[in-house]
Design a protein around this motif. Structure first.
Motif, mmCIF file in Angstrom:
data_model
loop_
_atom_site.group_PDB
_atom_site.id
_atom_site.type_symbol
_atom_site.label_atom_id
_atom_site.label_comp_id
_atom_site.label_asym_id
_atom_site.label_seq_id
_atom_site.Cartn_x
_atom_site.Cartn_y
_atom_site.Cartn_z
ATOM 1 N N VAL A 118 0.839 -1.201 0.000
ATOM 2 C CA VAL A 118 0.000 0.000 0.000
ATOM 3 C C VAL A 118 0.871 1.247 0.000
ATOM 4 C CG1 VAL A 118 -1.568 1.343 1.447
ATOM 5 C CG2 VAL A 118 -2.058 -1.047 1.013
ATOM 6 N N THR A 119 1.948 1.213 0.790
ATOM 7 C CA THR A 119 2.899 2.341 0.793
ATOM 8 C C THR A 119 3.560 2.493 -0.572
ATOM 9 O OG1 THR A 119 3.334 1.894 3.136
ATOM 10 C CG2 THR A 119 4.909 3.295 1.972
ATOM 11 N N VAL A 120 3.953 1.385 -1.174
ATOM 12 C CA VAL A 120 4.583 1.434 -2.507
ATOM 13 C C VAL A 120 3.603 1.996 -3.536
ATOM 14 C CG1 VAL A 120 5.583 0.015 -4.347
ATOM 15 C CG2 VAL A 120 6.135 -0.479 -1.962
ATOM 16 N N ALA A 121 2.339 1.548 -3.473
ATOM 17 C CA ALA A 121 1.339 2.047 -4.420
ATOM 18 C C ALA A 121 1.134 3.554 -4.260
ATOM 19 C CB ALA A 121 0.020 1.300 -4.214
ATOM 20 N N ASP A 122 1.113 4.037 -3.019
ATOM 21 C CA ASP A 122 0.965 5.483 -2.796
ATOM 22 C C ASP A 122 2.123 6.254 -3.413
ATOM 23 O OD1 ASP A 122 -1.409 5.206 -1.479
ATOM 24 O OD2 ASP A 122 -0.518 5.161 0.530
ATOM 25 N N MET A 123 3.342 5.744 -3.221
ATOM 26 C CA MET A 123 4.516 6.438 -3.763
ATOM 27 C C MET A 123 4.509 6.438 -5.287
ATOM 28 S SD MET A 123 7.724 5.459 -1.319
ATOM 29 C CE MET A 123 7.765 5.898 0.423
ATOM 30 N N ILE A 124 4.146 5.296 -5.897
ATOM 31 C CA ILE A 124 4.103 5.230 -7.366
ATOM 32 C C ILE A 124 3.070 6.209 -7.907
ATOM 33 C CG2 ILE A 124 3.549 3.734 -9.323
ATOM 34 C CD1 ILE A 124 4.655 1.391 -7.733
ATOM 35 N N THR A 125 1.932 6.289 -7.239
ATOM 36 C CA THR A 125 0.881 7.211 -7.686
ATOM 37 C C THR A 125 1.353 8.666 -7.582
ATOM 38 O OG1 THR A 125 -0.762 5.624 -6.878
ATOM 39 C CG2 THR A 125 -1.540 7.842 -7.376
ATOM 40 N N ASP A 126 2.019 9.017 -6.468
ATOM 41 C CA ASP A 126 2.512 10.389 -6.304
ATOM 42 C C ASP A 126 3.580 10.738 -7.332
ATOM 43 O OD1 ASP A 126 0.819 10.700 -4.188
ATOM 44 O OD2 ASP A 126 2.328 10.258 -2.654
ATOM 45 N N ILE A 127 4.491 9.787 -7.607
ATOM 46 C CA ILE A 127 5.621 10.074 -8.502
ATOM 47 C C ILE A 127 5.157 10.205 -9.946
ATOM 48 C CG2 ILE A 127 7.783 9.146 -9.425
ATOM 49 C CD1 ILE A 127 8.187 7.794 -6.664
ATOM 50 N N TYR A 128 4.276 9.279 -10.381
ATOM 51 C CA TYR A 128 3.953 9.208 -11.814
ATOM 52 C C TYR A 128 2.567 9.772 -12.137
ATOM 53 C CZ TYR A 128 8.054 6.236 -11.976
ATOM 54 O OH TYR A 128 9.330 5.760 -11.872
ATOM 55 N N GLN A 129 1.974 10.501 -11.196
ATOM 56 C CA GLN A 129 0.695 11.141 -11.482
ATOM 57 C C GLN A 129 0.781 12.158 -12.631
ATOM 58 O OE1 GLN A 129 -1.060 13.023 -8.106
ATOM 59 N NE2 GLN A 129 -3.024 13.412 -9.103
ATOM 60 N N PRO A 130 1.883 12.951 -12.743
ATOM 61 C CA PRO A 130 1.964 13.919 -13.852
ATOM 62 C C PRO A 130 1.996 13.296 -15.238
ATOM 63 C CG PRO A 130 3.504 14.491 -12.102
ATOM 64 C CD PRO A 130 2.983 13.132 -11.776
ATOM 65 N N VAL A 131 2.408 12.005 -15.348
ATOM 66 C CA VAL A 131 2.527 11.387 -16.678
ATOM 67 C C VAL A 131 1.310 10.545 -17.022
ATOM 68 C CG1 VAL A 131 5.046 11.362 -16.554
ATOM 69 C CG2 VAL A 131 3.756 9.358 -15.776
ATOM 70 N N VAL A 132 0.286 10.546 -16.179
ATOM 71 C CA VAL A 132 -0.929 9.787 -16.474
ATOM 72 C C VAL A 132 -1.580 10.367 -17.725
ATOM 73 C CG1 VAL A 132 -3.241 9.230 -15.670
ATOM 74 C CG2 VAL A 132 -1.323 9.100 -14.089
ATOM 75 N N GLY A 133 -1.955 9.479 -18.660
ATOM 76 C CA GLY A 133 -2.546 9.900 -19.924
ATOM 77 C C GLY A 133 -1.581 9.910 -21.081
ATOM 78 N N GLN A 134 -0.275 9.753 -20.789
ATOM 79 C CA GLN A 134 0.721 9.756 -21.854
ATOM 80 C C GLN A 134 1.007 8.354 -22.383
ATOM 81 O OE1 GLN A 134 4.241 11.841 -20.627
ATOM 82 N NE2 GLN A 134 3.121 13.629 -19.856
#
Length: 520
Positions: A439-455
């Motif tokens: 769950v912690t890893v998923a939160d970090m991945i979401t925070d890091i790669y949120q700007p590239v969502v949709g690319q």
């Protein structure tokens, strides 16, 4: 300088099947040999006499295979259309088969041309077999009839027209030479006696009957149809003893092992289930590539053969046990030499020299030791570790989080690496043993790669899968909490009732005592 301490991988209990004697016995087969036939394999039957060859009916041919041969040693191909249900006689000399054109052919195993051809059925004959007297044949087919044929004269003895749908399976009693049984798509199993003009017993299975089987004693009957395998007591007038529902799709075939203590069933769900005939519980199961149509076990349980809808014949041979014993005997002296002196206890006057133990670090430990966090994470995401030992991957992630370098190890990855990470997290986050870390890893991945969502469509798809997996798990947890609340209410109600009864008894006793004293 302090020595490096390797990553501690938390040990979890293995979630697997319980190892029993049946498990060890049925696992004792070699890697299967696969033989491609010309069509779907509708019947497999072993010769009752050595060397236990087996006949395979597929398409318009009947192939005879030796126990260890991968090529047919004989072929019967005198059929214009599909052949059905090639069955050996008890002495292994004759073979009988039905056909799509409605004729029944009798073959000599040593020849090629049919010895007899029985004509009479107007439609396809799907089931044939020998009665135990070896001189009569029973048959059933798509014309709804069940017939009895005389081999020496080549004539029909009697025909029963009691079924109201296709007759697709049958068997003969080994105890009584006049009794045979047929199963039909009209949901019934009928028991016929050649000495009577009608059936002597009718059993309602409840589903189209695909296979029937008589125990060696002749007293118990097994029928298979739909998802159900049912056991009936014939001596008690067809009383239902047990109904088994362990398959997910239609059960197509049944088989007994040589001792009669294990019942095998094959199904369209690609599984073969093995039941104990005393408790009727599943003791083992085999999984196959495609749907199963036919199944047979050699008289000594040395070979198990399964026929499938795609025309593949799967053959498993038992591993020889003698070679194992010989190899163990050879290894025993070397093993004794290897452990010699291990149990020796040093005396007080002995001078002990300790040999330095060289610690071999794994690849991810070496990378962590040199502070290469990103490469250490890559090392544990390789397929052998990620798929077979996910606890190692999660342990390294936990160690990186403890060091405070997990975010930097997750950052700066390309599309392929992000896809790999998200796939692993979405698959394992629902496992309770990994949930706190992932769950912690998923939160970090979401925070890091949120700007590239949709690319990237691939990354977006993995994020949606992760969201779906977490959403389903939350729904399950809510349902479990609701059930837990219901159970708490029930337990509380039971506790109140049990506490009320003693008070009532006490009050009744006190009243009786007062009344007695007043009367005195």
């Amino acid at each position: 300088m302090a020595a490096y301490k390797p990553v501690v991988v938390q040990a979890f209990p293995k979630l697997g099947e319980k190892i029993t004697q049946d498990t060890l016995y049925w696992r004792g087969y070699k890697t299967p040999v696969q033989i491609k036939e010309f069509g779907a394999v509708n019947k497999i039957h072993f010769s009752p006499v050595p060397p236990y060859n087996y006949a395979v009916t597929a398409s318009s041919r009947i192939h005879i295979y030796g126990r260890y041969s991968q090529e047919p040693i004989k072929t019967f191909s005198r059929f214009k259309d599909a052949a059905y249900c090639a069955t050996y006689r008890d002495d292994g000399n004759l073979l009988v088969a039905g056909s799509e054109e409605g004729s029944i052919r009798l073959f000599d195993v040593g020849g090629r041309a049919p010895l007899r051809q029985f004509d009479g059925p107007t439609k396809a004959v799907h089931v044939v077999g020998f009665l135990s007297d070896k001189y009569r044949i029973f048959s059933g087919g798509d014309d709804y009839s069940s017939s009895l044929w005389d081999i020496p004269n080549g004539t029909e003895i009697i025909s029963y027209n009691e079924h109201t749908d296709y007759v697709r399976c049958g068997c003969a009693s080994k105890v009584n030479a006049d009794v045979f049984i047929t199963g039909s798509y009209d949901h019934t199993v009928k028991l016929f006696d050649a000495r009577t003009k009608s059936s002597v017993m009718t059993i309602e299975h409840g589903h189209p009957v695909e296979s029937v089987l008589l125990f060696q004693s002749g007293g118990l009957l097994v029928s298979a149809g739909g998802r159900y395998v049912k056991v009936w007591d014939i001596l008690k007038g067809g009383q239902l003893l047990v109904s088994l529902k362990n398959h997910h799709k239609t059960v197509t075939c049944l088989c007994l092992n040589s001792s009669g203590q294990r019942l095998l069933s094959g199904s369209l769900d690609r599984h073969v289930k093995i039941y104990s005939t005393t408790s009727y519980k599943v003791v083992h199961s085999f999984n196959y590539a495609t749907s199963i149509l036919s199944l047979a076990l050699s008289p000594e349980d040395e070979t198990i053969v399964v026929g499938m809808t795609n025309g593949v014949l799967n053959v498993k041979h038992r591993k020889p046990e003698e070679r194992k014993e010989e190899s163990q005997k050879k290894r025993q002296p070397a093993y004794r030499t290897h452990v010699k002196g291990r149990t020796y206890m040093p005396k007080q006057e002995d001078f002990c020299v300790s040999k330095p133990v060289k610690r071999v670090l794994r690849k991810y430990d070496k990378l962590l030791k040199s502070f290469q966090s990103s490469k250490a994470l890559d090392a544990v995401l390789e397929p052998p570790i990620r798929l077979h030992t996910p606890e190692v991957t999660v342990a390294v992630m936990q160690e990186l989080h403890r060091r405070g370098t997990l975010r930097s190890a997750l950052a700066g990855r390309d599309e392929k690496q992000i896809n790999l990470l998200l796939t692993f997290v979405a698959r394992r986050v629902i496992e309770p043993r990994f949930t706190p870390v992932l769950v912690t890893v998923a939160d970090m991945i979401t925070d890091i790669y949120q700007p590239v969502v949709g690319q990237s469509a691939i990354v977006d798809r993995q994020f949606l899968k992760l969201q779906e997996a977490i959403g389903k798990e939350i729904d399950y947890q809510e349902e479990l909490l609701e059930v837990l609340g219901m159970m708490d209410t029930l337990f509380a109600t039971f506790t109140k009732k049990s506490a009320t009864y003693p008070e009532e008894n006490k009050s009744n006793g006190l009243t009786e005592t007062i009344e007695t004293n007043m009367n005195n």
